[in-house]
Scaffold this active site. Structure first.
Site, PDB file in Angstrom:
ATOM      1  N   HIS A  71       0.800  -1.197  -0.127  1.00  0.00           N
ATOM      2  CA  HIS A  71       0.194   0.027  -0.090  1.00  0.00           C
ATOM      3  C   HIS A  71       0.859   1.184   0.050  1.00  0.00           C
ATOM      4  O   HIS A  71       0.312   2.336   0.178  1.00  0.00           O
ATOM      5  CB  HIS A  71      -0.824   0.080   1.191  1.00  0.00           C
ATOM      6  CG  HIS A  71      -2.071  -1.093   1.118  1.00  0.00           C
ATOM      7  ND1 HIS A  71      -3.305  -0.611   0.422  1.00  0.00           N
ATOM      8  CD2 HIS A  71      -2.380  -1.936   1.551  1.00  0.00           C
ATOM      9  CE1 HIS A  71      -4.137  -1.501   0.626  1.00  0.00           C
ATOM     10  NE2 HIS A  71      -3.567  -2.607   1.116  1.00  0.00           N
ATOM     11  N   LYS A 103      -8.654  13.905   4.696  1.00  0.00           N
ATOM     12  CA  LYS A 103      -7.729  12.675   4.726  1.00  0.00           C
ATOM     13  C   LYS A 103      -6.512  12.838   5.944  1.00  0.00           C
ATOM     14  O   LYS A 103      -6.490  13.903   6.300  1.00  0.00           O
ATOM     15  CB  LYS A 103      -7.037  12.652   3.389  1.00  0.00           C
ATOM     16  CG  LYS A 103      -6.262  13.774   2.787  1.00  0.00           C
ATOM     17  CD  LYS A 103      -5.637  13.503   1.479  1.00  0.00           C
ATOM     18  CE  LYS A 103      -6.667  13.591   0.271  1.00  0.00           C
ATOM     19  NZ  LYS A 103      -6.658  12.463  -0.508  1.00  0.00           N
ATOM     20  N   ARG A 104      -5.854  11.803   5.917  1.00  0.00           N
ATOM     21  CA  ARG A 104      -4.718  11.842   6.589  1.00  0.00           C
ATOM     22  C   ARG A 104      -3.549  12.906   6.568  1.00  0.00           C
ATOM     23  O   ARG A 104      -3.323  13.265   5.410  1.00  0.00           O
ATOM     24  CB  ARG A 104      -3.756  10.306   6.789  1.00  0.00           C
ATOM     25  CG  ARG A 104      -2.935  10.350   7.745  1.00  0.00           C
ATOM     26  CD  ARG A 104      -2.380   8.762   7.679  1.00  0.00           C
ATOM     27  NE  ARG A 104      -1.964   8.266   6.498  1.00  0.00           N
ATOM     28  CZ  ARG A 104      -0.959   8.084   5.752  1.00  0.00           C
ATOM     29  NH1 ARG A 104       0.095   8.624   6.460  1.00  0.00           N
ATOM     30  NH2 ARG A 104      -0.566   7.617   4.864  1.00  0.00           N
ATOM     31  N   LYS A 108       0.627  14.190   1.057  1.00  0.00           N
ATOM     32  CA  LYS A 108      -0.723  14.638   0.408  1.00  0.00           C
ATOM     33  C   LYS A 108      -0.757  16.151   0.322  1.00  0.00           C
ATOM     34  O   LYS A 108      -1.948  16.555  -0.442  1.00  0.00           O
ATOM     35  CB  LYS A 108      -1.592  14.230   1.550  1.00  0.00           C
ATOM     36  CG  LYS A 108      -1.731  12.657   1.635  1.00  0.00           C
ATOM     37  CD  LYS A 108      -2.625  11.937   2.594  1.00  0.00           C
ATOM     38  CE  LYS A 108      -2.508  10.623   2.960  1.00  0.00           C
ATOM     39  NZ  LYS A 108      -3.094   9.845   1.761  1.00  0.00           N
ATOM     40  N   THR A 125      -8.710   6.373  -1.716  1.00  0.00           N
ATOM     41  CA  THR A 125      -9.987   5.898  -2.015  1.00  0.00           C
ATOM     42  C   THR A 125     -10.879   6.927  -1.591  1.00  0.00           C
ATOM     43  O   THR A 125     -11.960   7.046  -2.029  1.00  0.00           O
ATOM     44  CB  THR A 125     -10.059   4.982  -0.975  1.00  0.00           C
ATOM     45  OG1 THR A 125      -9.822   5.185   0.430  1.00  0.00           O
ATOM     46  CG2 THR A 125      -9.511   3.515  -1.409  1.00  0.00           C
ATOM     47  N   LYS A 145     -14.861   8.200  -3.455  1.00  0.00           N
ATOM     48  CA  LYS A 145     -15.921   8.449  -2.686  1.00  0.00           C
ATOM     49  C   LYS A 145     -16.637   9.682  -3.215  1.00  0.00           C
ATOM     50  O   LYS A 145     -17.633   9.831  -3.502  1.00  0.00           O
ATOM     51  CB  LYS A 145     -15.825   8.402  -1.185  1.00  0.00           C
ATOM     52  CG  LYS A 145     -15.407   7.059  -0.636  1.00  0.00           C
ATOM     53  CD  LYS A 145     -14.829   7.071   0.711  1.00  0.00           C
ATOM     54  CE  LYS A 145     -13.884   6.044   0.991  1.00  0.00           C
ATOM     55  NZ  LYS A 145     -13.081   5.987   2.287  1.00  0.00           N
TER      56      LYS A 145
END
Length: 838
Positions: A387, A578-579, A584, A686, A690
């Site tokens: 991952h 998100k985290r 990111k 993911t 969504k």
């Protein structure tokens, strides 16, 4: 030759009682009353309220527990029948091992899967309340942190809905990751006591307890045949107590199981010591055992934290494998010749990779198999999902620490490595560098066990989770292994379950879709392509826009409650949740907010689209830079929201304690989804799926599953910016962020505002580390490199949003193109190409 299925038939009669015991435990502890039918939700709820909770009033907490127990009771017969069916071993059984399962609330999803949502709504009206009110009582199960855990939850839903015999194995953490509070802009961690009021969905399975050994030492005994037998002695044994949770398939009567292990001591405490007054020492063993399953992801910055995390991984793996082997032996005896034909273990990232030597230990030492026989079983039944592309995220464990805690496991790992390196030496004769690079044991200083390498060596399948991710694994991170075993590598792009992430969380949009397409899309998301036929229907587009507006109104209320910030649903909702991690690039999003803020202050508002920016996510407690980014987001939001000249055009909020339940409210009301990671860093994502499923448009880089989303929806319906993965690699060779800033007036203005302390007037210098990271030539996240391109893409977003008819049509196209990203498709790929592959 007798087949495994023949053996199964032959053993049914003599093992039937064992099978019945296994299945009946689900009924023993939660049996239906036989005084009235069990198929009436109304009757079940009344009975639980009256006889078990002893309540006649309508307290929402008791009412939730009674309803949850009633819904679970309606699943018990199907749960039992599922277990009976699977115990026949009519097809391969799958064990999905994951250190995280981010399940979210279970009530609404169970009602949807059992098709009794309307029944529950009707019953609750008799108690002067409604389902939405009662659903809010349920705590999110604190079993995961982010995308990895939520993916595992989506996968379990799809496995059940596709009628696959899959058991999830995880840890029953007493405390989840943490509850995130924002105090003075800073993240403050509080314990996540998600089990404080109990968990009505779980069933303790007392007759399936196993024992997990730690410490001790190995004794070796030689027999006359030359066979050696290894025995662990003087170990500290910890009991693994299974708690089962039902995972219902969608309208198909299959109820799969998520088995969660809780650690307990062999003896609660030393009564003699307690009676002598040494109270702390008397309960020390109990406390040490229970620490293993106390907290999700202990901070591993310290030696104690590392040891605890390793204990968690071994505890999960050992308990789960013992459970699988006991079940198999109960059915077939100790003939393991068909084990790998009937079982596969999917390792969800490197966390459970210690299952490799543990399965070898159990087969060698407990069941007396030879090394070759045990290795054949292990290497034919293990499959590994990677991952991450971040080398630092691939776990390494200190050999001295492992020798102390897991002495036999280390012996087995070293033997696996020695035998495997012979293969490497034959493939690359005389290449010492290859041996060093590919060894499971990393030399230099203190020896380390490379857990990802261990998983690769032992697994018959290694898969990435997006097309680009798998390509980069093969070309870069695991290239040596790809050269050695090219047929092992494959791709399985992640997906999300349409049940929770559209049918459940966005009922208004789901109802609109059903009015045109029927409801078969809930099990076959490819049917959403039919929405493309509705794009030219002005009435439908208007209805679509109205649903989005109503969802934005709901999100506005949620932001007000959580943040005290007043969003305006007539503004564009720009969301990144998100985290929190540097790759990111929440930082780049914040820099763009500062850019817009400066424009407004300078009077440059012509044709500016008013927008509300929502950011949310948790930073790991030991991740200082991520926590600084949260602080910057909150400080910028304060300055934006406190200026009446700015708020007509721009508002900003940081949502605290982001979790599954929050996402269920956020994604239906989102206009623009931020998927802006540095290209080549995000494995898949993911959240992007969504948002797309719920009609949000995406601004993103060519990273992870963004690439496949772009392929599906087309460039004209996706806001692409930034360097691609190969360009990032090239740019790093001579990266000069200060030069980029000096040639960008917009970037200069943003940096000047940051450096002047405008957002930290009473806390001078607190953002110096962030400023330094932006201008650092070694910044691997390349924030400066993509900033101008990002701003240009955001300008195009604003221009497009001005034409609402066009925007809504693009929104419909995104939902219509999201069928590829159903987790049902992903699991079908695992089923056909990994688990059940002939």
């Amino acid at each position: 030759m007798t087949t495994a299925k023949d053996n199964a038939s032959a053993n049914i009669s003599k093992t039937n009682s064992k099978v019945e015991v296994t299945a009946e435990i689900l009924i023993d502890e939660q049996d239906c009353s036989h005084e009235e039918p069990c198929d009436s939700l109304k009757a079940l709820l009344a009975r639980h309220m009256r006889y078990e909770l002893c309540r006649d009033d309508h307290d929402k907490h008791e009412l939730f527990n009674a309803l949850a127990q009633s819904v679970k009771e309606q699943m018990l017969d199907d749960w039992r029948q599922t277990r009976l069916k699977d115990n026949q071993y009519q097809q391969k059984q799958v064990a999905y091992l994951s250190l995280e399962f981010l399940m979210g609330r279970a009530l609404g999803n169970a009602l949807l899967s059992l098709d009794i949502t309307e029944d529950a709504q009707q019953v609750l009206t008799e108690y002067a309340t409604n389902l939405e009110h009662i659903e809010q009582v349920e705590h999110d199960a604190g079993l995961g942190n982010g995308g990895l855990g939520r993916l595992a939850a989506c996968f379990l839903d799809s496995c059940a809905s596709l009628d696959l015999p899959v058991t999830g194995y995880g840890i029953r953490y007493q405390y989840g990751m943490f509850v995130q509070k924002i105090i003075d802009g800073y993240q403050v961690e509080r314990p996540d006591r998600w089990l404080r009021n109990g968990n009505p969905w779980e069933v303790r399975i007392s007759n399936h307890i196993v024992s997990v050994p730690f410490y001790g030492h190995t004794e070796t005994h030689s027999f006359k045949q030359g066979h050696r037998h290894h025995v662990l002695v003087n170990t500290q044994k910890v009991l693994a107590i299974p708690y089962d949770m039902p995972i219902p398939g969608y309208k198909n009567n299959r109820i799969n199981t998520l088995r969660l292990w809780k650690a307990e001591a062999n003896d609660d405490f030393d009564l003699a010591e307690f009676n002598e007054g040494d109270y702390a020492e008397a309960v020390a063993t109990k406390n040490l055992a229970e620490q293993i399953t106390m907290v999700l992801y202990p901070n591993d910055a310290s030696v104690n934290g590392k040891e605890l995390r390793l204990k968690q991984q071994y505890f999960l793996s050992s308990a789960s494998l013992q459970d699988l082997l006991i079940r198999y032996v109960n059915k077939f005896g100790e003939d393991f010749s068909h084990f790998s034909e009937l079982n596969v273990m999917q390792l969800n990232d490197t966390h459970p990779s210690i299952a490799v030597p543990e399965l070898m230990r159990l087969l060698l030492d407990q069941y007396g198999l030879s090394w070759d026989a045990a290795w054949a079983i292990t290497s034919q039944s293990m499959a590994y999902t990677n991952h991450t592309l971040l080398p630092e995220a691939l776990e390494r464990w200190s050999v001295p620490m492992m020798k102390n805690m897991l002495p036999r496991i280390v012996e087995i790992i070293f033997e696996i490595n020695a035998r495997y390196l012979e293969l490497v030496a034959h493939h690359w004769p005389g290449d010492i560098q290859k041996l060093t690079e590919m060894s499971i044991i990393e030399e230099g200083g203190e020896q380390q066990v490379r857990m990802a390498y261990l998983a690769i060596v032992a697994s018959f399948s290694i898969n990435g989770v997006a097309g680009l991710h798998t390509q980069l694994l093969k070309e870069g991170l695991f290239n040596n292994f790809y050269q050695l075993w090219p047929n092992k590598f494959n791709n399985k792009t992640n997906g999300v379950t349409p049940r929770r992430w559209l049918a459940f969380c966005n009922p208004k949009l789901s109802s609109l879709i059903c009015s045109r397409l029927g409801n078969d899309w809930i099990k076959d998301l490819s049917r959403l392509k039919g929405l493309n036929d509705c794009i030219s229907d002005k009435a439908f587009v208007k209805e679509w826009a109205q649903v989005k507006f109503e969802n934005k109104q709901s999100l506005t209320q949620f932001v007000r409650q959580q943040c005290g910030v007043e969003f305006d649903p007539k503004m564009m909702f720009d969301v990144q949740v998100k985290r929190i991690h540097e790759y990111k690039r929440q930082l780049m999003n914040i820099l763009h907010v500062i850019h817009l803020y400066r424009r407004i202050l300078n009077g440059d508002t012509q044709d500016m689209v008013p927008r509300c920016v929502l950011i949310g996510g948790k930073a790991a407690p030991g991740y200082a830079m991520a926590k600084q980014i949260i602080k910057l987001a909150n400080n910028v939001a304060h300055m934006v929201n406190s200026d009446p000249l700015v708020t007509p055009y721009l508002r900003m909020a940081f949502i605290p304690n982001y979790n599954v339940s929050a996402m269920e409210k956020i994604c239906p009301g989102t206009d623009l989804s931020e998927q802006i990671s540095t290209a080549g860093k995000e494995a898949s994502g993911t959240g992007n799926m969504k948002f797309m499923m719920n009609g949000a448009l995406t601004i993103g880089t060519l990273d992870g599953a963004n690439i496949e989303m772009l392929e599906e929806v087309g460039h004209e319906n996706f806001f692409l910016f930034g360097l691609n993965a190969s360009q990032v690699t090239q740019a790093r060779m001579d990266y000069q962020p200060q030069h980029i800033i000096d040639h960008s007036p917009a970037f200069q203005g943003v940096m000047n505002m940051l450096e002047s302390g405008h957002f930290n007037l009473v806390e001078p210098g607190i953002f110096d580390s962030i400023i330094a990271s932006i201008i650092d030539p070694n910044d691997q996240w390349m924030t400066a490199a993509d900033f101008d391109s990002y701003c240009q893409a955001q300008a195009l977003v604003a221009k497009t949003y001005l034409d609402q008819d066009s925007w809504q049509q693009m929104s419909i196209k995104n939902t219509a193109a999201s069928g590829r990203f159903s987790s049902d498709n992903t699991i079908a790929g695992y089923r056909d190409e990994i688990w059940m592959k002939k």
